[in-house]
Design a protein around this motif. Structure first.
Motif, PDB file in Angstrom:
ATOM      1  N   LYS A 180       0.806  -1.491  -0.117  1.00 17.43           N
ATOM      2  CA  LYS A 180      -0.041  -0.036   0.032  1.00 17.43           C
ATOM      3  C   LYS A 180       0.780   1.197  -0.056  1.00 17.43           C
ATOM      4  N   ARG A 181       1.854   0.977   0.722  1.00 16.28           N
ATOM      5  CA  ARG A 181       2.653   2.239   0.861  1.00 16.28           C
ATOM      6  C   ARG A 181       3.375   2.456  -0.537  1.00 16.28           C
ATOM      7  N   LEU A 182       3.807   1.436  -1.183  1.00 18.41           N
ATOM      8  CA  LEU A 182       4.461   1.543  -2.359  1.00 18.41           C
ATOM      9  C   LEU A 182       3.694   2.274  -3.400  1.00 18.41           C
ATOM     10  N   ALA A 183       2.367   1.792  -3.435  1.00 15.99           N
ATOM     11  CA  ALA A 183       1.558   2.561  -4.385  1.00 15.99           C
ATOM     12  C   ALA A 183       1.240   3.857  -4.182  1.00 15.99           C
ATOM     13  N   ILE A 184       1.346   4.394  -3.106  1.00 16.96           N
ATOM     14  CA  ILE A 184       1.174   5.857  -2.945  1.00 16.96           C
ATOM     15  C   ILE A 184       2.447   6.484  -3.305  1.00 16.96           C
ATOM     16  N   TYR A 185       3.634   5.936  -3.189  1.00 22.08           N
ATOM     17  CA  TYR A 185       5.156   6.640  -3.411  1.00 22.08           C
ATOM     18  C   TYR A 185       5.053   6.442  -4.943  1.00 22.08           C
ATOM     19  N   LYS A 186       4.606   5.582  -5.638  1.00 21.36           N
ATOM     20  CA  LYS A 186       4.454   5.593  -7.162  1.00 21.36           C
ATOM     21  C   LYS A 186       3.671   6.594  -7.729  1.00 21.36           C
ATOM     22  N   CYS A 187       2.397   6.568  -7.163  1.00 23.52           N
ATOM     23  CA  CYS A 187       1.497   7.764  -7.550  1.00 23.52           C
ATOM     24  C   CYS A 187       2.258   8.869  -7.287  1.00 23.52           C
ATOM     25  N   LEU A 188       3.168   9.324  -6.259  1.00 29.71           N
ATOM     26  CA  LEU A 188       3.445  10.538  -6.148  1.00 29.71           C
ATOM     27  C   LEU A 188       4.657  11.073  -7.132  1.00 29.71           C
ATOM     28  N   ASP A 243      12.982  19.051  -7.830  1.00 31.19           N
ATOM     29  CA  ASP A 243      13.543  18.867  -6.472  1.00 31.19           C
ATOM     30  C   ASP A 243      12.962  17.711  -5.645  1.00 31.19           C
ATOM     31  N   GLN A 244      11.882  17.881  -5.660  1.00 29.06           N
ATOM     32  CA  GLN A 244      10.950  16.825  -4.875  1.00 29.06           C
ATOM     33  C   GLN A 244      10.877  15.297  -5.305  1.00 29.06           C
ATOM     34  N   VAL A 245      11.468  15.200  -6.277  1.00 26.22           N
ATOM     35  CA  VAL A 245      11.615  13.878  -7.061  1.00 26.22           C
ATOM     36  C   VAL A 245      12.458  13.161  -6.151  1.00 26.22           C
ATOM     37  N   ASP A 246      13.878  13.864  -5.828  1.00 23.05           N
ATOM     38  CA  ASP A 246      14.783  13.061  -4.864  1.00 23.05           C
ATOM     39  C   ASP A 246      14.465  13.391  -3.536  1.00 23.05           C
ATOM     40  N   VAL A 247      13.696  14.588  -2.992  1.00 18.75           N
ATOM     41  CA  VAL A 247      13.222  14.736  -1.716  1.00 18.75           C
ATOM     42  C   VAL A 247      12.365  13.673  -1.165  1.00 18.75           C
ATOM     43  N   SER A 248      11.210  13.237  -1.972  1.00 16.03           N
ATOM     44  CA  SER A 248      10.332  12.325  -1.555  1.00 16.03           C
ATOM     45  C   SER A 248      10.953  10.990  -1.640  1.00 16.03           C
ATOM     46  N   LYS A 249      12.088  10.825  -2.308  1.00 15.07           N
ATOM     47  CA  LYS A 249      12.696   9.393  -2.381  1.00 15.07           C
ATOM     48  C   LYS A 249      13.154   9.359  -0.810  1.00 15.07           C
ATOM     49  N   LYS A 250      13.737  10.561  -0.381  1.00 15.74           N
ATOM     50  CA  LYS A 250      14.533  10.374   0.922  1.00 15.74           C
ATOM     51  C   LYS A 250      13.269  10.181   2.217  1.00 15.74           C
ATOM     52  N   VAL A 251      12.250  10.876   2.043  1.00 14.66           N
ATOM     53  CA  VAL A 251      11.312  11.031   2.686  1.00 14.66           C
ATOM     54  C   VAL A 251      10.441   9.639   2.836  1.00 14.66           C
ATOM     55  N   PHE A 252      10.320   9.065   1.916  1.00 14.28           N
ATOM     56  CA  PHE A 252       9.661   7.759   1.877  1.00 14.28           C
ATOM     57  C   PHE A 252      10.432   6.641   1.972  1.00 14.28           C
ATOM     58  N   ALA A 253      11.739   6.703   1.864  1.00 11.78           N
ATOM     59  CA  ALA A 253      12.674   5.577   2.331  1.00 11.78           C
ATOM     60  C   ALA A 253      12.661   5.306   3.847  1.00 11.78           C
ATOM     61  N   GLY A 254      12.521   6.359   4.779  1.00 13.14           N
ATOM     62  CA  GLY A 254      12.538   6.138   6.089  1.00 13.14           C
ATOM     63  C   GLY A 254      11.270   5.309   6.501  1.00 13.14           C
ATOM     64  N   GLU A 255      10.314   5.226   5.697  1.00 12.26           N
ATOM     65  CA  GLU A 255       9.032   4.696   6.131  1.00 12.26           C
ATOM     66  C   GLU A 255       8.617   3.371   5.308  1.00 12.26           C
ATOM     67  N   MET A 256       9.359   2.915   4.469  1.00 13.17           N
ATOM     68  CA  MET A 256       9.320   2.070   3.255  1.00 13.17           C
ATOM     69  C   MET A 256       9.997   0.531   3.844  1.00 13.17           C
ATOM     70  N   SER A 257      10.615   0.528   4.869  1.00 13.31           N
ATOM     71  CA  SER A 257      11.479  -0.448   5.270  1.00 13.31           C
ATOM     72  C   SER A 257      10.612  -1.549   5.629  1.00 13.31           C
ATOM     73  N   PHE A 258      10.904  -2.794   5.357  1.00 15.56           N
ATOM     74  CA  PHE A 258      10.374  -4.004   6.062  1.00 15.56           C
ATOM     75  C   PHE A 258      10.847  -4.318   7.375  1.00 15.56           C
ATOM     76  N   LEU A 259      11.808  -3.516   7.757  1.00 11.99           N
ATOM     77  CA  LEU A 259      12.240  -3.748   9.306  1.00 11.99           C
ATOM     78  C   LEU A 259      11.635  -3.364  10.234  1.00 11.99           C
ATOM     79  N   LYS A 260      10.791  -2.579  10.074  1.00  5.85           N
ATOM     80  CA  LYS A 260       9.727  -1.626  10.988  1.00  5.85           C
ATOM     81  C   LYS A 260       8.809  -2.692  11.551  1.00  5.85           C
TER      82      LYS A 260
END
Length: 174
Positions: A66-74, A157-174
């Motif tokens: 579900k998170r990946l779908a939102i990231y891809k849409c963004l 700029d938001q293409v790279d910024v959003s990658k960093k913002v989402f990266a912290g939330e997309m981990s399987f380890l959480k």
């Protein structure tokens, strides 16, 4: 048995335990049947723990999907804006609808990022509408073009910024 009784003395509780022990040989099937209930309990506990782990992993996977779908849409929204240098009401509405669940799936930083992109998308749309007006003065048109350029650079700029913002939330380890 008599040796144990005389060594232990008159302790009544030990006396009862010792007297309740069988005096003869125990058949092997009785011995195995006495271990059957604890064995079943241990196996059942093991299976329950394994099911818990599998369900927890499945939940993580579903959340990630579900998170990946939102990231891809963004990311798609950002790339569309950058490539067209504009946006439409339909595109903004689609983006808003597709990212509405971000509130429930992500932390505050991702939510703020999505909301900011949404607001800036609307700003870009309004700028596009204003630039379509034909009777603008040269100064006003130049000012609007500069605002649009600034917004487009921000989206880039938001293409790279959003990658960093989402990266912290997309981990399987959480």
């Amino acid at each position: 048995m008599l040796i144990l009784k005389t060594i232990l003395g008159n302790n009544d509780s030990l006396h009862v335990v010792i007297d309740s022990l069988p005096t003869g040989d125990i058949p092997w099937y009785d011995l195995l049947s006495s271990f059957l209930t604890p064995t079943i309990a241990i196996i059942t506990t093991y299976i329950a723990i394994q099911q818990y782990k599998v369900n927890k992993q499945r939940l993580r996977h579903e959340l990630y999907t579900k998170r990946l779908a939102i990231y891809k849409c963004l990311q798609s929204h950002l790339r569309s804006i950058i490539s067209k240098a504009n946006t439409s009401l339909e595109q903004n509405s689609f983006f808003t609808n597709e990212t509405a669940e971000a509130l429930f799936l992500f932390g505050r930083t991702v939510q703020q990022n999505v909301e900011e992109i949404n607001k800036k998308s609307i700003d870009l749309y309004v700028l596009g509408v204003k630039l379509e007006v034909t009777d603008l003065s040269k100064e006003k048109r130049d000012e609007l073009v500069q605002q649009k350029k600034k917004l487009l650079l921000w989206f880039s700029d938001q293409v790279d910024v959003s990658k960093k913002v989402f990266a912290g939330e997309m981990s399987f380890l959480k």
